[in-house]
Design a protein around this motif. Structure first.
Motif, PDB file in Angstrom:
ATOM      1  N   PHE A  94     -21.820  57.009 -24.529  1.00  0.00           N
ATOM      2  CA  PHE A  94     -22.858  56.612 -25.469  1.00  0.00           C
ATOM      3  C   PHE A  94     -24.279  56.992 -25.029  1.00  0.00           C
ATOM      4  CE2 PHE A  94     -19.352  53.591 -26.168  1.00  0.00           C
ATOM      5  CZ  PHE A  94     -19.093  53.878 -27.501  1.00  0.00           C
ATOM      6  N   ALA A  95     -24.436  57.453 -23.787  1.00  0.00           N
ATOM      7  CA  ALA A  95     -25.779  57.741 -23.270  1.00  0.00           C
ATOM      8  C   ALA A  95     -26.519  58.806 -24.086  1.00  0.00           C
ATOM      9  CB  ALA A  95     -25.705  58.137 -21.802  1.00  0.00           C
ATOM     10  N   MET A 124     -27.738  57.333 -27.365  1.00  0.00           N
ATOM     11  CA  MET A 124     -28.864  56.413 -27.177  1.00  0.00           C
ATOM     12  C   MET A 124     -30.154  57.175 -26.901  1.00  0.00           C
ATOM     13  SD  MET A 124     -26.863  53.596 -24.833  1.00  0.00           S
ATOM     14  CE  MET A 124     -28.336  52.646 -24.483  1.00  0.00           C
ATOM     15  N   LEU A 177     -31.313  58.802 -30.184  1.00  0.00           N
ATOM     16  CA  LEU A 177     -31.902  57.808 -31.077  1.00  0.00           C
ATOM     17  C   LEU A 177     -33.286  57.381 -30.604  1.00  0.00           C
ATOM     18  CD1 LEU A 177     -28.784  55.579 -31.872  1.00  0.00           C
ATOM     19  CD2 LEU A 177     -30.039  57.030 -33.485  1.00  0.00           C
ATOM     20  N   SER A 178     -33.436  57.238 -29.283  1.00  0.00           N
ATOM     21  CA  SER A 178     -34.739  56.850 -28.726  1.00  0.00           C
ATOM     22  C   SER A 178     -35.784  57.921 -29.009  1.00  0.00           C
ATOM     23  CB  SER A 178     -34.624  56.628 -27.212  1.00  0.00           C
ATOM     24  OG  SER A 178     -33.724  55.584 -26.925  1.00  0.00           O
ATOM     25  N   TRP A 210     -36.684  57.831 -32.674  1.00  0.00           N
ATOM     26  CA  TRP A 210     -37.511  56.668 -32.977  1.00  0.00           C
ATOM     27  C   TRP A 210     -38.954  56.897 -32.544  1.00  0.00           C
ATOM     28  CZ3 TRP A 210     -37.078  52.313 -35.751  1.00  0.00           C
ATOM     29  CH2 TRP A 210     -38.012  51.281 -35.517  1.00  0.00           C
TER      30      TRP A 210
END
Length: 201
Positions: free
Chosen positions: A188-189, A192, A195-196, A199
């Motif tokens: 999942f890294a 994530m 997504l960061s 964002w």
């Protein structure tokens, strides 16, 4: 002297120091029965890959393929066995020393994306003198290869974000994929991180 040269020289100095420490450690440390426990099964996987073309931890003339463990580290062991060296164990340990030292040097370069030079050097020194990271290089376990693949992928991702070059995202994605093959904890890294970045953008 420009910033790139300063960064490169700092990373090189940290790499050389870390390499000397790790070589000294493996040449002066004797581990009782190093091929045991998980290490034994990694070696069996590597042996079966070379001699039978099968990914299996079964000790047999006709091993049955399985998918119990990730293939990344057994592939590295298979490479060590295929090297033709009389002691594949030594090949693995010296490879660990090199990769462990590269982790320290790349830590400096990675830190420069968000830290001043002195902060990046401190991070590199902490990595260099970490007893845990030094000692793990003396064992036939995944951690050193995993940390090397991880930090190379992280550096590639940060470089891609900074430059917005598509090739950087492609290469870092490939790197994260290879890191996953060493240890699935990586699953999942990348998501994530992506997504960061989205964002923040």
């Amino acid at each position: 002297m420009n910033v790139q040269w300063k960064n490169g020289l700092a990373a090189l100095a940290i790499f050389l120091l870390a390499f000397w420490i790790r070589i000294s450690y493996i040449e002066n440390t004797v581990i009782d029965t190093p091929i045991r426990g998980d290490a034994f099964y990694y070696v069996v996987y590597g042996y079966n890959l070379i001699n039978h073309g099968v990914f299996s931890k079964q000790q047999s003339d006709h091993p049955v393929p399985d998918a119990y463990w990730s293939p990344g580290f057994p592939a590295y062991i298979a490479l060590a066995i295929k090297s033709g060296d009389d002691s594949f164990y030594g090949f693995i340990l010296y490879g660990h020393a090199l990769m462990g030292a590269l982790v320290c040097g790349i830590t400096v370069l990675l830190g420069r994306f968000f830290l001043p030079l002195w902060g990046s050097v401190v991070a590199g020194l902490l990595t260099t003198f970490s007893p845990h990271l030094i000692s793990l290089g003396g064992y036939v376990l995944t951690e050193t290869l995993f940390s090397f693949a991880l930090i190379v992928s992280l550096y590639g991702f940060c470089w891609a974000v900074k430059t917005l070059r598509k090739i950087g995202f492609v290469l870092s994605g490939v790197g994260f994929g290879l890191t996953y093959l060493i240890n699935p904890v990586m699953l999942f890294a990348p998501m994530m991180m992506g997504l960061s970045w989205w964002w923040m953008a």
